[in-house]
Enzyme design. Structure first.
Site, PDB file in Angstrom:
ATOM      1  N   GLU A   1      29.586 -16.731  68.073  1.00  0.00           N
ATOM      2  CA  GLU A   1      28.986 -15.849  67.075  1.00  0.00           C
ATOM      3  C   GLU A   1      29.552 -14.427  67.144  1.00  0.00           C
ATOM      4  O   GLU A   1      28.826 -13.450  67.347  1.00  0.00           O
ATOM      5  CB  GLU A   1      27.464 -15.814  67.237  1.00  0.00           C
ATOM      6  CG  GLU A   1      26.793 -17.146  66.937  1.00  0.00           C
ATOM      7  CD  GLU A   1      25.280 -17.106  67.057  1.00  0.00           C
ATOM      8  OE1 GLU A   1      24.611 -17.960  66.472  1.00  0.00           O
ATOM      9  OE2 GLU A   1      24.768 -16.192  67.757  1.00  0.00           O
TER      10      GLU A   1
ATOM     11  N   GLU B   1      24.913 -25.189  65.420  1.00  0.00           N
ATOM     12  CA  GLU B   1      23.601 -24.886  65.990  1.00  0.00           C
ATOM     13  C   GLU B   1      22.524 -24.919  64.906  1.00  0.00           C
ATOM     14  O   GLU B   1      22.762 -24.538  63.762  1.00  0.00           O
ATOM     15  CB  GLU B   1      23.569 -23.490  66.630  1.00  0.00           C
ATOM     16  CG  GLU B   1      24.398 -23.308  67.873  1.00  0.00           C
ATOM     17  CD  GLU B   1      24.227 -21.917  68.473  1.00  0.00           C
ATOM     18  OE1 GLU B   1      23.194 -21.266  68.183  1.00  0.00           O
ATOM     19  OE2 GLU B   1      25.120 -21.472  69.200  1.00  0.00           O
TER      20      GLU B   1
END
Length: 679
Positions: free
Chosen positions: A151, A308
């Site tokens: 991320e 995710e």
């Protein structure tokens, strides 16, 4: 993973952090993973401190044990390289790795995303760690993909970044004269005499506040530079992996409409794209779907990895509500419906302490399989085993597209005026939602993508027209396509320099209108117009425009510009161009896109089903196809039972039940059916 010939089903699993637990728990994990149908785990995301306890030592022994255990239990690995958070010794010994915030504050060690992307020390150590990992695991057969960092995000405003920014600008503009012209530095006497005069744009220099800049050209370029800087980190680490494992598939996990990184540019450097889906409690299903469409569109429709999602609850929202029974399954298949070839979670076992101890997991703090969440996960795992390879590599064939561009986003929202409440993503969403609610497949594309396969391209608030973009739209409409533009379109070039000669600039002839000026309305102010016999609001921005060949379909009804057109349609070549001069309500977009969709011959993913009845019963429909079969996904997004009269014949690949056209298909709350039909 995506594109890996050794993968023969939708992979099911997620982030696994055994270093937080003791050996007795590890064996228990393996038993539970098998029971849940887990076949892939992401390892090593935040392990830099464990792998490299000092500048010279690399210790992979604990990771080796985990890799061996996972391999022995027949699971694939998505191997991360751990560069998402640097270790404490590095910050202590090499403080240049620490970021400087937008307000000029220099960070200390702590948190994550805390490394300066232009720190020579960070780049050196990150590259060395990646090289060591890739060399160590180059022969590990069950590594399906490599996951660089995690991320990526944030920004840095330190001296290293400032110096690197000047180098970036020299490459782009070549001379200071060119830069001074493109940034219009004669305004407020900001002329630069030396490259060293240029400083980073933050609260210490050019910003009223974080969102609003006094020098849009400078801020826009710094946003590009920041995105490029992190991308250079990714590319260096990716290349280190591929130098040792030429066939490695490398990705990093994205975050949907994340403003600070130009994901369209990033996707070109990735073997496949992946993203983390964490909707807010109030997000409608259409917004979640649009984020999936964005991710799929980053690589021109190629399937992506859902890297995710939470199995039950997030921990960072103001109110962290549980997913109701059935919602996890519905959201997982919504991702697959819109292009995912994996279903993965953060996290596999709930952390015992620290920041994410209350974030959901497949295995809860109770440490048993006797939980609602575990049972729901296991049920999905079983279904994915039944589906097998049927859906892998299938694609969505959309004839409609909605345009989204990061440069446009950055430039539009850092400008001082005309309306600082304008939210680019929300304006794009209003048009996407109108198509979504009709179950009309739509891609999210960028200005550089191929337009030829679409019948309709909607480009809301296309403030920036990059070189050649107007010519592409001309060709598209001349050959029969329909384009839609809105207020504040065509105003500037790629450097945020106004296109002189009248708005909407290079789109003026195409749209057949001249926008003389625009009125910015307050949050409670509203004008009105009537379209197809229904009265709608006009708010936020009202373009005052004159037709130059376009036909007025609706006009303002109030204020001094009453009677001026607000909705126009122009014929251009064999095609049409719509121009919408204001922001209205969702009912207007539904009506407008309904009319345009019929003109363009766009059909629902449920061919033959009336649009209104599908919307009324609350079902989302999407479709993926290969050469031989079409897979129609039917998702009940609501907590009530539904029923649908089937518009097609097929087989539900989840239940094995045969469906006939005209049958009544029943849906439990949040239920899903996937209908396979021969093409």
């Amino acid at each position: 993973m995506i594109g890996n010939p050794g993968v023969h089903k939708i992979l099911f699993g997620g982030d696994y952090n055994p270093e937080q637990w003791t050996p007795d728990i590890w064996e228990e994990d393996m038993r539970y993973f098998k029971k849940a149908g887990i076949d892939i785990v992401t390892l090593n995301v935040f392990n830099w401190a464990m792998l490299q306890p000092d500048e010279e030592t690399y210790d992979f022994s604990a990771l080796d044990d985990t890799v061996a255990r996972v391999a022995e239990n027949g699971m694939q690995i998505c191997m991360a390289n751990s560069t998402a958070a640097h270790p404490a010794w590095m910050a202590r010994k090499y403080p240049d790795v620490l970021r400087t915030e937008f307000n000029g504050m220099r960070r200390k060690f702590g948190g994550r995303h805390n490394s300066c992307p232009n720190s020579p020390s960070f780049r050196r150590f990150a590259l060395r760690l990646t090289e060591e990992l890739a060399e160590h695991y180059k022969d590990q057969k069950n590594i399906a993909a490599w996951h660089v960092s995690n991320e990526y995000g944030g920004a840095c405003y330190c001296e290293n970044c400032e110096k690197a920014f000047r180098v970036w600008l020299k490459r782009k503009y070549k001379t200071l004269d060119k830069l001074n012209h493109e940034w219009n530095t004669h305004f407020w006497g900001k002329t630069y005499y030396s490259w060293d005069d240029i400083v980073v744009p933050n609260l210490l220099s050019e910003h009223f506040e974080e969102k609003r800049s006094q020098n849009q050209g400078l801020t826009l370029d710094y946003m590009r530079f920041n995105s490029d800087s992190m991308l250079e980190n990714f590319k260096a680490e990716r290349d280190a992996i591929k130098a040792r494992i030429p066939g490695a598939l490398v990705t990093t996990n994205m975050m949907g409409f994340y403003k600070q990184l130009d994901y369209k540019k990033w996707a070109g450097e990735m073997d496949f794209v992946s993203w983390d889906n964490y909707p807010n409690n109030e997000d409608p299903g259409a917004m979640v779907a649009m984020r999936h469409e964005l991710t799929r569109g980053l690589k021109q429709g190629m399937p992506f990895a859902l890297m995710e999602q939470t199995p039950s609850v997030s921990n960072w929202l103001t109110d962290n509500s549980l997913k109701r029974p059935g919602v996890l399954r519905m959201q997982s298949y919504q991702a697959v419906a819109h292009g995912a070839d994996t279903v993965m979670f953060f996290q596999m076992r709930r952390s015992p302490a620290s920041c994410e101890k209350f974030h959901g997991a497949v295995i809860d703090h109770s440490g048993t399989d006797n939980t609602r969440v575990f049972r729901e996960c296991a049920a999905i795992g079983k279904e994915l085993q039944i589906i097998g390879d049927k859906l892998l590599g299938t694609r969505t064939h959309a004839k409609a597209a909605v345009m989204f561009d990061w440069d446009n986003w950055w430039a539009l929202e850092c400008s001082a005026g005309p309306n600082n409440r304008l939210d680019y993503v929300k304006e794009v969403f209003r048009y996407y939602q109108a198509l979504f609610e009709k179950n009309i497949p739509a891609d999210i594309i960028g200005p550089d993508d191929d337009y030829s396969k679409y019948s309709l391209i909607v480009a809301p608030v296309l403030y920036m027209i990059k070189p050649g973009a107007d010519d592409k739209f001309r060709k598209f409409t001349e050959e029969g396509g329909t384009a839609l533009f809105t207020f504040l379109s065509g105003l500037v070039n790629e450097n945020d320099y106004i296109t002189l000669g009248g708005y909407p600039g290079k789109l003026r002839e195409l749209c057949g209108v001249w926008v003389e000026e625009f009125d910015s309305l307050g949050p409670d102010a509203v004008n009105h117009f009537t379209y197809q016999g229904v009265r709608y609001p006009a708010g936020m921005i009202c373009d005052l425009m004159h037709p130059e060949g376009a036909a007025a379909l609706a006009c303002y009804e109030e204020d001094f510009y009453a009677g001026m057109p607000v909705v126009c349609r122009n014929s251009f070549g064999k095609g049409r161009v719509y121009y919408i001069g204001t922001s209205s309500n969702q009912e207007f977009y539904d009506a407008l896109l309904g009319d345009i969709s019929k003109e363009c011959g766009l059909v629902s993913a449920l061919e033959g089903q009336e649009e209104a009845s599908v919307k009324e019963i609350g079902l989302e429909a999407a479709r993926r196809e290969n050469e031989d079969y079409a897979y129609t996904f039917l998702l009940n997004r609501e907590g009530t039972e539904k029923e649908l009269v089937m518009p097609l014949d097929g087989v539900d690949i989840l239940s094995g039940e045969v469906c006939r056209k005209g049958d009544r298909l029943k849906f439990a709350p949040y239920d899903v059916h996937i209908i396979e039909s021969k093409k």
